[in-house]
Design an enzyme around this catalytic site. Sequence first.
Site, short mmCIF file in Angstrom:
data_model
loop_
_atom_site.label_atom_id
_atom_site.label_comp_id
_atom_site.label_asym_id
_atom_site.label_seq_id
_atom_site.Cartn_x
_atom_site.Cartn_y
_atom_site.Cartn_z
N GLY A 70 43.24 40.35 37.68
CA GLY A 70 43.53 41.04 38.95
C GLY A 70 43.96 42.48 38.68
N GLY A 79 44.26 45.21 41.31
CA GLY A 79 45.16 45.00 42.45
C GLY A 79 46.46 45.79 42.32
N ARG A 80 47.31 45.67 43.34
CA ARG A 80 48.60 46.40 43.34
C ARG A 80 49.44 46.01 42.13
NH1 ARG A 80 47.70 45.89 48.98
NH2 ARG A 80 47.86 43.67 48.65
N GLY A 86 52.40 35.00 38.57
CA GLY A 86 53.20 35.54 39.67
C GLY A 86 52.58 35.24 41.02
N SER A 119 56.69 31.91 38.56
CA SER A 119 57.82 32.15 39.47
C SER A 119 57.34 32.93 40.68
CB SER A 119 58.92 32.94 38.75
OG SER A 119 59.94 33.26 39.67
N MET A 170 59.55 37.55 39.96
CA MET A 170 59.85 37.78 38.54
C MET A 170 61.01 38.75 38.34
SD MET A 170 57.38 36.37 36.47
CE MET A 170 56.00 35.32 36.85
N HIS A 227 57.58 42.03 54.24
CA HIS A 227 56.65 42.58 53.24
C HIS A 227 55.62 43.48 53.91
CE1 HIS A 227 58.17 39.38 50.58
NE2 HIS A 227 57.71 40.13 49.60
N LYS A 251 50.05 41.67 52.85
CA LYS A 251 50.41 40.36 52.28
C LYS A 251 49.72 39.24 53.06
CE LYS A 251 54.22 37.62 50.50
NZ LYS A 251 53.48 37.36 49.23
P1 NAD Z 1 46.25 42.49 45.53
O1 NAD Z 1 45.35 41.94 46.58
O2 NAD Z 1 46.55 43.96 45.52
O3 NAD Z 1 45.66 42.11 44.08
C1 NAD Z 1 45.06 40.89 43.77
C2 NAD Z 1 43.94 41.19 42.76
O4 NAD Z 1 43.40 39.94 42.29
C3 NAD Z 1 42.78 41.98 43.39
O5 NAD Z 1 42.43 43.07 42.55
C4 NAD Z 1 41.67 40.94 43.44
O6 NAD Z 1 40.37 41.50 43.35
C5 NAD Z 1 42.02 40.09 42.21
N1 NAD Z 1 41.32 38.81 42.19
C6 NAD Z 1 41.10 37.94 43.21
N2 NAD Z 1 40.35 36.91 42.78
C7 NAD Z 1 40.11 37.12 41.46
C8 NAD Z 1 39.38 36.42 40.47
N3 NAD Z 1 38.74 35.27 40.74
N4 NAD Z 1 39.32 36.94 39.22
C9 NAD Z 1 39.96 38.08 38.92
N5 NAD Z 1 40.66 38.81 39.82
C10 NAD Z 1 40.72 38.33 41.07
O7 NAD Z 1 47.61 41.65 45.62
P2 NAD Z 1 49.05 42.00 44.98
O8 NAD Z 1 49.90 42.66 46.00
O9 NAD Z 1 48.87 42.62 43.64
O10 NAD Z 1 49.64 40.52 44.83
C11 NAD Z 1 48.97 39.54 44.06
C12 NAD Z 1 49.76 38.23 44.08
O11 NAD Z 1 51.02 38.42 43.41
C13 NAD Z 1 50.12 37.72 45.48
O12 NAD Z 1 50.05 36.31 45.48
C14 NAD Z 1 51.56 38.19 45.68
O13 NAD Z 1 52.27 37.43 46.60
C15 NAD Z 1 52.08 37.99 44.28
N6 NAD Z 1 53.27 38.73 43.92
C16 NAD Z 1 54.21 38.06 43.18
C17 NAD Z 1 55.34 38.69 42.72
C18 NAD Z 1 56.28 37.93 41.83
O14 NAD Z 1 57.26 38.52 41.33
N7 NAD Z 1 56.02 36.66 41.54
C19 NAD Z 1 55.56 40.04 43.06
C20 NAD Z 1 54.61 40.72 43.81
C21 NAD Z 1 53.45 40.05 44.23
#
Ligand code: NAD
Length: 270
Positions: A10, A13-14, A100, A124, A127, A157, A161
Amino acid sequence: MADMKLVVVGAGGRMGRTLVRIVSETAGMTVHAAVDRPDSSLIGQDAGLLAGIGEIGVPLTADPLAAVVGADGILDFTVPAATVGFAELAAQARIIHVIGTTGCSAEDEAAIDAAARHAVVVKSGNMSVCVNLLAVLVERAARTLGPDFDIEILEMHHRHKVDAPSGTALLLGEAAARGRDIKLDDYAVRSRDGYTGPRPQGAIGFATLRGGSVVGDHTVYLAGAGERLELRHVAEDRAQFAKGAVRAALWAWGRKPGRYDMADVLGLKD
Ligand code: NAD
């Protein structure tokens, strides 16, 4: 000792971009590969350029199988369906999988548990060190105050999200339930609309706000008759989550396969 080699999935992504930056800035580890969806327009672009740190010579690939060859671990903040696939890959390769991703179903969790027989999984809903500390405080407060204090968890959020309540809100709800020696699923009220009747005794309520660019705000209310305790965390920067994920990967290095969480990593279970 050789650098720890981490695959960021990913990576477009963000969180993925933040992880690429934090891994690159952390001594003793390198970005081994960067993976995103086959249909992503970013495939082929340099992961460092996307992360805003300049070229690192790691182009985004859509081939996770090739990406994990020679890697020590996977850092995964993607979507549940992808995470389940990466967990299977981590199990086959017998490497670390730091997860995450939020919004996983019970079925997804079972698949991750199965993968954790061969992979070292740290998962988790949040994190950040502060949030995991907050969970300990919430458990303690819930135990001390008991069911006469109503517990409500409010989260906000950014507008992008896709799951609700947030993984963090659920993590805090689990902590409150532990403090009361109950199961969250038996007492959670995840939404309210219309004529709901009075609040059930012992319920743990959730409320969700979405908007703008908010990284993550969580407040746990313990509301009694005549007084109220509010425990609050405000995330200002995604880097805290990425730093936690990196800390988890280092902690997991050389550990035996199994399923762990951030409380294990931070030694908060003693
Ligand atoms: P985002 O949509 O910006 O990024 C997700 C990325 O995953 C995208 O680039 C997407 O193309 C990619 N992706 C999707 N399917 C894929 C696949 N099959 N193979 C490879 N890549 C793939 O989302 P985000 O804001 O970065 O958040 C991602 C996840 O992390 C969410 O579930 C969010 O809730 C979670 N998150 C968790 C924490 C934590 O501390 N646990 C903190 C922030 C975000």
